[in-house]
Design an enzyme around this catalytic site. Structure first.
Site, PDB file in Angstrom:
ATOM      1  N   HIS A  94     -25.271  13.995  -3.845  1.00  0.00           N
ATOM      2  CA  HIS A  94     -26.280  15.040  -3.681  1.00  0.00           C
ATOM      3  C   HIS A  94     -27.407  14.949  -4.693  1.00  0.00           C
ATOM      4  CE1 HIS A  94     -23.971  16.474  -0.462  1.00  0.00           C
ATOM      5  NE2 HIS A  94     -24.602  17.623  -0.361  1.00  0.00           N
ATOM      6  N   ASP A 155     -24.940  27.287  -6.928  1.00  0.00           N
ATOM      7  CA  ASP A 155     -25.196  28.049  -5.697  1.00  0.00           C
ATOM      8  C   ASP A 155     -24.504  27.410  -4.508  1.00  0.00           C
ATOM      9  OD1 ASP A 155     -26.801  29.656  -7.154  1.00  0.00           O
ATOM     10  OD2 ASP A 155     -28.664  28.692  -6.540  1.00  0.00           O
ATOM     11  N   GLU A 268     -29.755  36.107 -10.205  1.00  0.00           N
ATOM     12  CA  GLU A 268     -30.648  34.990  -9.857  1.00  0.00           C
ATOM     13  C   GLU A 268     -31.915  35.601  -9.273  1.00  0.00           C
ATOM     14  OE1 GLU A 268     -29.591  31.640  -7.558  1.00  0.00           O
ATOM     15  OE2 GLU A 268     -27.841  31.117  -8.782  1.00  0.00           O
TER      16      GLU A 268
HETATM   17  P1  FAD Z   1     -23.841  12.698  -7.400  1.00  0.00           P
HETATM   18  O1  FAD Z   1     -25.204  13.017  -6.935  1.00  0.00           O
HETATM   19  O2  FAD Z   1     -23.020  11.845  -6.532  1.00  0.00           O
HETATM   20  O3  FAD Z   1     -23.892  12.091  -8.885  1.00  0.00           O
HETATM   21  C1  FAD Z   1     -24.783  12.622  -9.845  1.00  0.00           C
HETATM   22  C2  FAD Z   1     -24.747  11.786 -11.120  1.00  0.00           C
HETATM   23  O4  FAD Z   1     -23.516  12.001 -11.772  1.00  0.00           O
HETATM   24  C3  FAD Z   1     -24.847  10.289 -10.891  1.00  0.00           C
HETATM   25  O5  FAD Z   1     -25.470   9.690 -11.987  1.00  0.00           O
HETATM   26  C4  FAD Z   1     -23.402   9.862 -10.840  1.00  0.00           C
HETATM   27  O6  FAD Z   1     -23.243   8.510 -11.204  1.00  0.00           O
HETATM   28  C5  FAD Z   1     -22.788  10.799 -11.849  1.00  0.00           C
HETATM   29  N1  FAD Z   1     -21.411  11.123 -11.531  1.00  0.00           N
HETATM   30  C6  FAD Z   1     -20.911  11.635 -10.386  1.00  0.00           C
HETATM   31  N2  FAD Z   1     -19.590  11.822 -10.502  1.00  0.00           N
HETATM   32  C7  FAD Z   1     -19.261  11.423 -11.747  1.00  0.00           C
HETATM   33  C8  FAD Z   1     -18.051  11.343 -12.463  1.00  0.00           C
HETATM   34  N3  FAD Z   1     -16.896  11.721 -11.929  1.00  0.00           N
HETATM   35  N4  FAD Z   1     -18.085  10.859 -13.728  1.00  0.00           N
HETATM   36  C9  FAD Z   1     -19.227  10.468 -14.296  1.00  0.00           C
HETATM   37  N5  FAD Z   1     -20.402  10.500 -13.655  1.00  0.00           N
HETATM   38  C10 FAD Z   1     -20.421  10.980 -12.395  1.00  0.00           C
HETATM   39  N6  FAD Z   1     -27.142  21.925  -9.319  1.00  0.00           N
HETATM   40  C11 FAD Z   1     -26.910  23.015 -10.072  1.00  0.00           C
HETATM   41  O7  FAD Z   1     -26.745  22.907 -11.290  1.00  0.00           O
HETATM   42  N7  FAD Z   1     -26.854  24.247  -9.506  1.00  0.00           N
HETATM   43  C12 FAD Z   1     -26.980  24.443  -8.165  1.00  0.00           C
HETATM   44  O8  FAD Z   1     -26.911  25.563  -7.690  1.00  0.00           O
HETATM   45  C13 FAD Z   1     -27.206  23.305  -7.348  1.00  0.00           C
HETATM   46  N8  FAD Z   1     -27.319  23.411  -6.005  1.00  0.00           N
HETATM   47  C14 FAD Z   1     -27.533  22.310  -5.261  1.00  0.00           C
HETATM   48  C15 FAD Z   1     -27.633  22.431  -3.866  1.00  0.00           C
HETATM   49  C16 FAD Z   1     -27.810  21.314  -3.076  1.00  0.00           C
HETATM   50  C17 FAD Z   1     -27.895  21.472  -1.588  1.00  0.00           C
HETATM   51  C18 FAD Z   1     -27.941  20.043  -3.677  1.00  0.00           C
HETATM   52  C19 FAD Z   1     -28.182  18.833  -2.851  1.00  0.00           C
HETATM   53  C20 FAD Z   1     -27.866  19.900  -5.053  1.00  0.00           C
HETATM   54  C21 FAD Z   1     -27.658  21.029  -5.850  1.00  0.00           C
HETATM   55  N9  FAD Z   1     -27.537  20.936  -7.231  1.00  0.00           N
HETATM   56  C22 FAD Z   1     -27.301  22.045  -7.994  1.00  0.00           C
HETATM   57  C23 FAD Z   1     -27.714  19.655  -7.905  1.00  0.00           C
HETATM   58  C24 FAD Z   1     -26.397  18.974  -8.202  1.00  0.00           C
HETATM   59  O9  FAD Z   1     -25.837  19.519  -9.384  1.00  0.00           O
HETATM   60  C25 FAD Z   1     -26.637  17.506  -8.401  1.00  0.00           C
HETATM   61  O10 FAD Z   1     -27.085  16.996  -7.187  1.00  0.00           O
HETATM   62  C26 FAD Z   1     -25.460  16.733  -8.905  1.00  0.00           C
HETATM   63  O11 FAD Z   1     -25.857  15.393  -8.844  1.00  0.00           O
HETATM   64  C27 FAD Z   1     -24.145  16.953  -8.220  1.00  0.00           C
HETATM   65  O12 FAD Z   1     -24.024  16.290  -7.018  1.00  0.00           O
HETATM   66  P2  FAD Z   1     -22.811  15.291  -6.689  1.00  0.00           P
HETATM   67  O13 FAD Z   1     -21.520  15.867  -7.076  1.00  0.00           O
HETATM   68  O14 FAD Z   1     -23.031  14.920  -5.286  1.00  0.00           O
HETATM   69  O15 FAD Z   1     -23.090  14.101  -7.700  1.00  0.00           O
END
Ligand code: FAD
Length: 535
Positions: A94, A155, A268
């Site tokens: 994401h 969120d 918020e």
């Molecule tokens: P990814 O996007 O897959 O990874 C993000 C980063 O973290 C990459 O660099 C990856 O290599 C690294 N990573 C992932 N897993 C690990 C692990 N286990 N160990 C070490 N590194 C790792 N953020 C907020 O703070 N608050 C919100 O309310 C919020 N709402 C969101 C709503 C939507 C619809 C979206 C798309 C995003 C939102 N986000 C929010 C942002 C979100 O926190 C980031 O997108 C974050 O990257 C988490 O997504 P993911 O788990 O898919 O991680």
């Protein structure tokens, strides 16, 4: 896990380890024999090459689905033994700018990682959670099995525990309980040297704080221990509308600085366009339940093009609906919102926390979940937010962004008294890697842009240009700000982002991932050659 996932096969296979070429189609000069990872299906490569942003496409050599920490160790060791391979943990993909991608490297899809969640008692109740679990899975498991839940949420809950802990994890509970990175008491991490380490504020504390908000640079988080509290059953969910930013921000800051006994459980808010004709950014975006009416007669004629909506929630706990009525009334009477523009509903705790999941269903149905998302998140200090409002919301973004424009205050160093280990942590512990503004109160500004399916490239380019203009404006006006979930291309920009903590960030990288194997999609460090073997 399927044992073929990381197969130490005798017959070595050839994988692309650098460049843009598609993987597994034979060797040439750009390829390297790494001999330890099996070939990945094209569909998996396509998955790992994309993210929610939909703006970059970076194919890895392979995507693996580790099911144990040992699988992660093996993948890191294989990469470490090669001359060029990198490893990116992918949570739920994401990110919006390729942060979880690895060009020609190894992407670890963390979603299958085990073992299953487990309740632990260690001075209080906590959950040991595999890092690839979605927050919605943690919620469902905790409430259904134990009537317990974490205190700090994003969120949207379709994000992984490891993904948000690598960034921050910000939501409407953060003013009271801290961000998600302040609500974890132990991590298991596989560092870039292939070591599996358990860390906490008292054990390998430098690694613990490095990993929190560490953008995946220092290790792959494989497990997190998250304190739990009894989950409330019901929530009063309230929205009130403001015609001016000054009253809005003043009230929001007053609310987040109240003592816990006088505070809402969630605060918020968002800016929206003062326009009936815009269903996404306009009046229609405010009402909570279908059928509630936004009465424009309540908006004074001289109102500006942007209005503000404060969003609050109060847990019922022991109070019951009547007690909540009384309490909400008492807490809201000093607020300066437009009387008559109040929306409220009692919903279950799970439904409240799952509210963005319902928006996801709508976006999937109308096609905007699949289009590019040039999102921008910025943390702006309270001292600069009024000018930001005038320059950005009222001018650059006066027609909205095709999606929510969140703007709400957070506290930098509130001491928390609500969880059993809370006194150990200020809200944003400066030992963590995550960069935040200097000021005690700062705002999260989240421009969650959705591009209509047939809007074309011009709409995307315009949105990207606007983002650039907004960042340029923050910089040229000398605001105290940080981009949240940043993505920069140059070392100078990263150094500016981390400021005086840049030297510490670089030193931690050298200590835990010396040849820069991990999270290459963040484009902070370049992969180095492995150290020469001793003669
Ligand atoms: P990814 O996007 O897959 O990874 C993000 C980063 O973290 C990459 O660099 C990856 O290599 C690294 N990573 C992932 N897993 C690990 C692990 N286990 N160990 C070490 N590194 C790792 N953020 C907020 O703070 N608050 C919100 O309310 C919020 N709402 C969101 C709503 C939507 C619809 C979206 C798309 C995003 C939102 N986000 C929010 C942002 C979100 O926190 C980031 O997108 C974050 O990257 C988490 O997504 P993911 O788990 O898919 O991680």
């Amino acid at each position: 896990m399927p044992t073929t996932m990381i197969a130490y096969v005798e017959q070595q296979q050839r994988l692309v380890s650098d460049g843009d070429a598609e993987p597994s189609d034979g060797g040439d000069a750009g390829q390297e024999n790494i001999g330890a990872i099996d070939v990945t299906a094209a569909g998996d490569i396509a998955l790992a090459a994309r993210d929610f942003g939909g703006m970059v496409f970076i194919p890895p050599a392979t995507l693996l689905r580790p099911s144990t920490t040992d699988d992660v160790v093996r993948a890191v060791c294989v990469a470490r033994g090669s001359s060029r391979l990198t490893v990116a943990a992918r949570g739920n993909g994401h990110s919006v700018g390729g942060q979880a991608m690895a060009r020609g490297g190894v992407v670890l899809d963390m979603r299958d990682l085990g073992p299953p969640m487990e309740l632990v008692r260690c001075g209080g109740v906590a959950a040991d959670v595999p890092a690839g679990a979605l927050w919605e899975e943690v919620l469902e498991w905790g409430v259904r099995n134990h009537g317990m839940a974490p205190t700090s949420w994003t969120d949207y809950l379709g994000l992984t525990v490891g993904g948000t802990l690598s960034n921050g994890g910000i939501g409407g509970q953060a003013f009271r309980h801290g961000p998600q990175v302040a609500n974890v008491t132990e991590l298991e991490v596989v560092t870039g040297d292939g070591e599996r380490r358990v860390c906490s504020p008292s054990l390998c504390s430098d690694l613990f704080f490095a990993a929190l908000g560490g953008l995946g640079q220092f290790g792959v988080i494989t497990r997190a221990r998250i304190p739990l509290v009894p989950a409330p059953k019901m929530v009063r969910w309230i929205r009130v509308v403001y015609k001016g930013f000054e009253e809005y921000a003043g009230d929001a800051e007053w609310l987040v600085t109240r003592a816990d006994s006088e505070a809402f459980d969630y605060v918020e808010g968002f800016a929206f366009v003062n326009d009936v004709s815009d269903p996404v950014n306009g009046w229609g975006s405010v009402s909570i339940l279908p059928g509630s009416v936004f009465d424009p007669a309540k908006i004074p004629a001289e109102s500006e093009p942007i209005l503000y909506c404060l969003e609050l929630a109060l847990h019922h706990n022991h109070r019951g609906a009547a007690g909540v009525d009384e309490r909400a009334k008492e807490m809201m009477w000093p607020l300066r919102y437009m009387r008559g523009l109040v929306f409220a509903a009692d919903v279950s705790y799970v439904d409240f926390l799952s509210r963005v999941g319902r928006a996801e269903e709508e976006a999937r149905a109308n096609g905007t979940w699949a289009t590019p998302h040039p999102w921008l998140n910025i943390l702006v200090s309270s001292s600069d937010i009024a000018d930001f409002d005038r320059t950005v919301f009222k001018h650059i973004l006066r027609r909205g962004v095709g999606g929510p424009m969140l703007v709400y205050p957070l506290l930098r160093s509130k001491l928390m008294h609500s969880t059993f280990l809370s006194l150990l942590f200020p809200g944003w512990d400066p030992r963590m890697s995550v960069a935040v503004p200097e000021s005690e109160v700062f705002y999260l500004v989240a421009l969650l842009r959705f591009i209509a399916p047939r809007a074309g490239d011009a709409a995307l380019e315009e949105a990207v240009a606007q983002n650039r203009e907004i960042i340029g404006c923050c910089r040229s006006k000398g605001y105290d700000y940080k981009v949240y979930i940043p993505r920069y291309e140059s070392e100078a920009d990263w150094a500016r982002h981390f400021g005086r903590d840049w030297a510490r960030f670089v030193e931690r990288k050298r200590r835990y991932d010396p040849i820069a194997i991990l999270a290459p999609g963040q484009t902070i460090f370049a992969r180095a050659e492995p150290p020469a073997a001793a003669p």
